[in-house]
Enzyme design. Structure first.
Site, PDB file in Angstrom:
ATOM      1  N   GLY A  31      74.249 -18.213   3.767  1.00  0.00           N
ATOM      2  CA  GLY A  31      73.161 -17.255   3.629  1.00  0.00           C
ATOM      3  C   GLY A  31      72.240 -17.219   4.830  1.00  0.00           C
ATOM      4  O   GLY A  31      72.568 -17.727   5.896  1.00  0.00           O
ATOM      5  N   TYR A  32      71.077 -16.581   4.643  1.00  0.00           N
ATOM      6  CA  TYR A  32      70.127 -16.297   5.717  1.00  0.00           C
ATOM      7  C   TYR A  32      70.884 -15.595   6.852  1.00  0.00           C
ATOM      8  O   TYR A  32      70.931 -16.065   7.992  1.00  0.00           O
ATOM      9  CB  TYR A  32      69.423 -17.560   6.199  1.00  0.00           C
ATOM     10  CG  TYR A  32      68.034 -17.245   6.727  1.00  0.00           C
ATOM     11  CD1 TYR A  32      67.003 -16.935   5.849  1.00  0.00           C
ATOM     12  CD2 TYR A  32      67.774 -17.218   8.082  1.00  0.00           C
ATOM     13  CE1 TYR A  32      65.746 -16.595   6.319  1.00  0.00           C
ATOM     14  CE2 TYR A  32      66.520 -16.877   8.562  1.00  0.00           C
ATOM     15  CZ  TYR A  32      65.517 -16.579   7.675  1.00  0.00           C
ATOM     16  OH  TYR A  32      64.270 -16.242   8.143  1.00  0.00           O
ATOM     17  N   LEU A  33      71.512 -14.496   6.458  1.00  0.00           N
ATOM     18  CA  LEU A  33      72.513 -13.843   7.306  1.00  0.00           C
ATOM     19  C   LEU A  33      71.896 -13.237   8.564  1.00  0.00           C
ATOM     20  O   LEU A  33      70.773 -12.736   8.550  1.00  0.00           O
ATOM     21  CB  LEU A  33      73.213 -12.753   6.494  1.00  0.00           C
ATOM     22  CG  LEU A  33      73.863 -13.247   5.189  1.00  0.00           C
ATOM     23  CD1 LEU A  33      74.475 -12.069   4.437  1.00  0.00           C
ATOM     24  CD2 LEU A  33      74.904 -14.324   5.465  1.00  0.00           C
ATOM     25  N   HIS A  34      72.673 -13.311   9.640  1.00  0.00           N
ATOM     26  CA  HIS A  34      72.272 -12.689  10.906  1.00  0.00           C
ATOM     27  C   HIS A  34      73.467 -11.919  11.459  1.00  0.00           C
ATOM     28  O   HIS A  34      74.532 -11.865  10.822  1.00  0.00           O
ATOM     29  CB  HIS A  34      71.745 -13.738  11.894  1.00  0.00           C
ATOM     30  CG  HIS A  34      72.665 -14.911  12.056  1.00  0.00           C
ATOM     31  ND1 HIS A  34      73.908 -14.803  12.645  1.00  0.00           N
ATOM     32  CD2 HIS A  34      72.552 -16.207  11.681  1.00  0.00           C
ATOM     33  CE1 HIS A  34      74.497 -15.977  12.647  1.00  0.00           C
ATOM     34  NE2 HIS A  34      73.705 -16.858  12.053  1.00  0.00           N
ATOM     35  N   HIS A  37      77.017 -13.473  11.284  1.00  0.00           N
ATOM     36  CA  HIS A  37      77.712 -13.323   9.998  1.00  0.00           C
ATOM     37  C   HIS A  37      78.224 -11.891   9.836  1.00  0.00           C
ATOM     38  O   HIS A  37      79.337 -11.661   9.376  1.00  0.00           O
ATOM     39  CB  HIS A  37      76.765 -13.607   8.824  1.00  0.00           C
ATOM     40  CG  HIS A  37      76.211 -14.992   8.779  1.00  0.00           C
ATOM     41  ND1 HIS A  37      74.883 -15.267   8.997  1.00  0.00           N
ATOM     42  CD2 HIS A  37      76.809 -16.182   8.546  1.00  0.00           C
ATOM     43  CE1 HIS A  37      74.676 -16.559   8.876  1.00  0.00           C
ATOM     44  NE2 HIS A  37      75.824 -17.142   8.607  1.00  0.00           N
ATOM     45  N   GLY A 147      83.029 -18.174  12.621  1.00  0.00           N
ATOM     46  CA  GLY A 147      82.496 -17.921  13.961  1.00  0.00           C
ATOM     47  C   GLY A 147      82.849 -19.057  14.916  1.00  0.00           C
ATOM     48  O   GLY A 147      82.855 -20.227  14.530  1.00  0.00           O
ATOM     49  N   ASP A 150      80.582 -22.382  15.755  1.00  0.00           N
ATOM     50  CA  ASP A 150      80.898 -23.678  15.144  1.00  0.00           C
ATOM     51  C   ASP A 150      82.346 -24.018  15.500  1.00  0.00           C
ATOM     52  O   ASP A 150      83.224 -24.016  14.636  1.00  0.00           O
ATOM     53  CB  ASP A 150      80.713 -23.599  13.633  1.00  0.00           C
ATOM     54  CG  ASP A 150      79.275 -23.283  13.271  1.00  0.00           C
ATOM     55  OD1 ASP A 150      78.406 -24.115  13.531  1.00  0.00           O
ATOM     56  OD2 ASP A 150      79.018 -22.174  12.771  1.00  0.00           O
TER      57      ASP A 150
END
Ligand code: PAF
Length: 282
Positions: A31-34, A37, A147, A150
Site C-alpha cells: 500500500g501507500y501506492l506511488h 506501483h 519492481g 527491490d
C-alpha cells in the site's frame, strides 16, 4: 473495483476466472501506492485479462526495531488510484486472516537472503518469501509484477517461484524515479526536507559507478572507494552497504565485466533507503 478481504473468497474467485480461460496478473504491495506501483499495475493491465492488486503490510518481514507500526498507510487514496486504473480486484486481507493464531510454517529463502539487505535485516526475506508464496497460492496468478528497485527481493522471489514450482511467471520492471533520480518508495515520505535533498546523492553514486564502468574501470575496490567518497559528501547519510556484485549470485565482483549489479542501502535519520543499477560491459 471489487474489494475482497477473505483469502478463501479470493482463491475461489481466481480459480473460477482461470476456469473460464482468463489470465490473472498480480501486483502484491504494502500500500501507500506511488508511481512505481502504478507502473506495475499498468503493465499488468496490458498483459492479463484480470488484474489483482493486494495491499497487506506484512508483519513477518519487519524486524522488531523496524517500522511495521509506523509504515505509511492510506487505503482511501490507494483505492482511488486503483479505481482510476480500473483494477478488477483489490485483495485486502487482515493479519489475522493471513497468519491465523498458531501459524508456524515459513519459506526459507536460502543463501541469497544472507547477503546485502539480509545482513542488517536477518529475517526479512524469509517473511517476504512466506507472504509472497501465500499470496501466490491465494491469488493463483499467471503473472506477478515486481519492481527492480527491490533488486534482491525480486531475485529471491523469482528463485522461490521457480524452485517451488509455482505456475507463476515473475516479471520485474524498471525503477521509477523522482525528478532528481531518487527511487520512488513509500518510505520517502519519512524524509525531512534537508534529508530529502541529500537523498538524491544515492542515485548520483550509482550514475557515477555506471559512468566509470562504461569508461573502462574494471577494478571494484578502486571504484568502491571513489563511490564512498561521493557518498560522504552527504553528511546525513549513513551507509549500510555499497557493493559491486554478480546480478544472479550476489557474490562480490573483484574484476568488473559482463553484467554487474551496483547496489546500496543507506540510513538517513531512521529511514533506510535502497537503490541499485545493473551495468553491462563487454
Ligand atoms: O515490495 C513489497 O511491497 C513487499 O515486500 C511485498 C512484495 C508486497 C511482500 O510483502
Amino acid at each position: 473495483m471489487r474489494t475482497i478481504k477473505d483469502p478463501k473468497e479470493m482463491q475461489a474467485y481466481s480459480l473460477k476466472m482461470k476456469g473460464q480461460g482468463k489470465t490473472i496478473g498480480f501486483v502484491p504491495t504494502m500500500g501507500y501506492l506511488h508511481e512505481g506501483h502504478l507502473s506495475l499495475v499498468a503493465a499488468a493491465k496490458t498483459k492479463a485479462d484480470i488484474v489483482v492488486v493486494s495491499i497487506f503490510v506484512n508483519p513477518t518481514q519487519f524486524g522488531p526495531e523496524e517500522d511495521f507500526r509506523s509504515y505509511p498507510r492510506d487505503l482511501k487514496h490507494d483505492k482511488k488510484l486503483l479505481n482510476d486504473f480500473a483494477v478488477d480486484i483489490l485483495f485486502f486481507p487482515s493479519a489475522a486472516r493471513m497468519y491465523p493464531k498458531g501459524s508456524q510454517s515459513f519459506v526459507d529463502p536460502g543463501g541469497l537472503a544472507e547477503k546485502m539487505c539480509g545482513l542488517s535485516r536477518p529475517n526479512h526475506f524469509r517473511g517476504v518469501d512466506t507472504i509472497v508464496s501465500k499470496l501466490f497460492n491465494i491469488v493463483q496468478p499467471n503473472l506477478a509484477f515486481f519492481g527492480e528497485k527491490d533488486y534482491q527481493q525480486q531475485l529471491i522471489i523469482r528463485k522461490m517461484a521457480e524452485e517451488l514450482n509455482f505456475p507463476t511467471k515473475v516479471i520485474s520492471l524498471p525503477t521509477i524515479r523522482e525528478f532528481d533520480g531518487l527511487a520512488m518508495s513509500s518510505r520517502n515520505k519519512y524524509l525531512l526536507p534537508e534529508q530529502r535533498k541529500q537523498a538524491a546523492i544515492l542515485y548520483q553514486v550509482l550514475r557515477l559507478a555506471k559512468k566509470e564502468i562504461k569508461g573502462g574501470e574494471k577494478n571494484s575496490r578502486r571504484l568502491l572507494s571513489r563511490l564512498r567518497r561521493l557518498m560522504a559528501s552527504a553528511p546525513s547519510l549513513k551507509l549500510d552497504y555499497l557493493v559491486i556484485v554478480d546480478p544472479e549470485t550476489l557474490e562480490e565482483t573483484k574484476t568488473i565485466k559482463g553484467k554487474t549489479l551496483i547496489a546500496l542501502a543507506a540510513y538517513i535519520g531512521k529511514t533506510r533507503l535502497i537503490d541499485n543499477l545493473v551495468v553491462e560491459t563487454k
